[in-house]
Scaffold this active site. Structure first.
Site, PDB file in Angstrom:
ATOM      1  N   CYS A 193     -13.543   1.036  -8.653  1.00  0.00           N
ATOM      2  CA  CYS A 193     -12.679  -0.210  -9.024  1.00  0.00           C
ATOM      3  C   CYS A 193     -13.542  -1.203  -9.611  1.00  0.00           C
ATOM      4  O   CYS A 193     -14.462  -1.535  -9.251  1.00  0.00           O
ATOM      5  CB  CYS A 193     -11.989  -0.621  -7.753  1.00  0.00           C
ATOM      6  SG  CYS A 193     -11.023  -2.063  -7.858  1.00  0.00           S
ATOM      7  N   HIS A 208      -3.602   3.659  -7.580  1.00  0.00           N
ATOM      8  CA  HIS A 208      -4.811   2.803  -7.436  1.00  0.00           C
ATOM      9  C   HIS A 208      -4.489   1.292  -7.798  1.00  0.00           C
ATOM     10  O   HIS A 208      -4.503   0.300  -6.944  1.00  0.00           O
ATOM     11  CB  HIS A 208      -5.838   3.092  -8.147  1.00  0.00           C
ATOM     12  CG  HIS A 208      -7.015   1.992  -7.950  1.00  0.00           C
ATOM     13  ND1 HIS A 208      -8.299   2.502  -7.411  1.00  0.00           N
ATOM     14  CD2 HIS A 208      -7.208   0.975  -8.470  1.00  0.00           C
ATOM     15  CE1 HIS A 208      -9.035   1.452  -7.352  1.00  0.00           C
ATOM     16  NE2 HIS A 208      -8.644   0.613  -8.256  1.00  0.00           N
ATOM     17  N   GLU A 209      -3.674   0.993  -8.837  1.00  0.00           N
ATOM     18  CA  GLU A 209      -3.384  -0.299  -9.360  1.00  0.00           C
ATOM     19  C   GLU A 209      -1.860  -0.781  -8.560  1.00  0.00           C
ATOM     20  O   GLU A 209      -1.870  -2.103  -8.335  1.00  0.00           O
ATOM     21  CB  GLU A 209      -2.947  -0.093 -10.735  1.00  0.00           C
ATOM     22  CG  GLU A 209      -4.091   0.240 -11.764  1.00  0.00           C
ATOM     23  CD  GLU A 209      -5.359  -0.265 -11.600  1.00  0.00           C
ATOM     24  OE1 GLU A 209      -5.457  -1.312 -11.096  1.00  0.00           O
ATOM     25  OE2 GLU A 209      -6.309   0.492 -11.902  1.00  0.00           O
ATOM     26  N   HIS A 213      -3.291  -2.429  -5.506  1.00  0.00           N
ATOM     27  CA  HIS A 213      -3.324  -3.912  -5.706  1.00  0.00           C
ATOM     28  C   HIS A 213      -2.286  -4.686  -5.393  1.00  0.00           C
ATOM     29  O   HIS A 213      -2.597  -5.848  -5.217  1.00  0.00           O
ATOM     30  CB  HIS A 213      -4.100  -4.156  -7.140  1.00  0.00           C
ATOM     31  CG  HIS A 213      -5.625  -3.537  -7.048  1.00  0.00           C
ATOM     32  ND1 HIS A 213      -6.727  -4.030  -6.445  1.00  0.00           N
ATOM     33  CD2 HIS A 213      -6.084  -2.848  -7.937  1.00  0.00           C
ATOM     34  CE1 HIS A 213      -7.701  -3.651  -6.817  1.00  0.00           C
ATOM     35  NE2 HIS A 213      -7.552  -2.729  -7.749  1.00  0.00           N
TER      36      HIS A 213
END
Ligand code: CO
Length: 203
Positions: A115, A157-158, A161
């Site tokens: 990341c 993954h995003e 966030h």
């Protein structure tokens, strides 16, 4: 002979990316954990396009494949990615506003991830093999899409966030956690030393 003026020396800011004031915020910056609000109907304007464009600039400069708005200190539900991480492959660019997951595969895979907010480390994370997603484009239009494999991994993954979740939260084994702890301690030390304002992008 006239006295020559000394040359002007300008400080170089290693985190500065041409064309934008945005930069990648590093762990443990609080923006990574702050709530991210939905982008309202009246916000699909040039400002939002500019944000997405500048996030791509930062992402490419940092050699990333994806970036979520909170990583540049904008706590809104927006992400950008390009699985090829190459601005010449701009046709592969994806901007998702207010994405949500509508279905996932039962099958999961564990693979290494990194990341931009955690430079210099990586860790194994379990992800769904595919995800079905609903989101809005920069023009506000809603659409549905299925992401598989590498793109599904980037998306998940995003997406985390946008919920204030970072990949280290999902590292499963104690052994893996131990491997990343020393680097995490370093990042915390750097953050305390430089402060939130002194951060540089991962280059
Ligand atoms: Co990330």
């Amino acid at each position: 002979m006239a006295v020559e003026k000394p040359p002007v020396e300008e400080e170089i800011d290693p985190g500065k990316v041409a064309g934008t004031e945005l930069r990648v915020l590093r762990y443990p910056h609080p923006a990574l954990r702050a709530p991210n609000r939905v982008v309202n109907t009246d916000e699909f304007d040039d400002q939002l396009k500019k944000l997405a464009r500048e996030m791509f600039l930062v992402m490419y400069a940092s050699r990333g494949v994806g970036l979520a708005a909170p990583q540049v200190g904008v706590n809104k539900r927006l992400m950008v990615f390009n699985p090829e991480s190459n601005e010449r492959a701009f046709l592969k660019e994806v901007v998702l506003v207010n994405p949500h997951i509508v279905a996932t595969s039962k099958k999961t895979l564990v693979e290494a991830e990194a990341c931009l907010s955690f430079p210099g480390m990586q860790g194994d994370v379990r992800r769904h093999e595919w995800v079905k997603v609903e989101a809005q484009r920069l023009n506000g239009k809603k659409f549905r899409v299925k992401y598989e494999g590498w793109v599904a991994k980037i998306f998940q993954h995003e997406y985390d966030h946008l919920d204030g979740v970072v990949y280290i939260d999902k590292i499963e084994t104690e052994e893996e956690k131990e491997k990343v702890q020393a680097r995490l301690n370093e990042l915390v030390r750097d953050f305390e030393k430089d402060g939130a304002e002194g951060q540089v992008a991962a280059l």
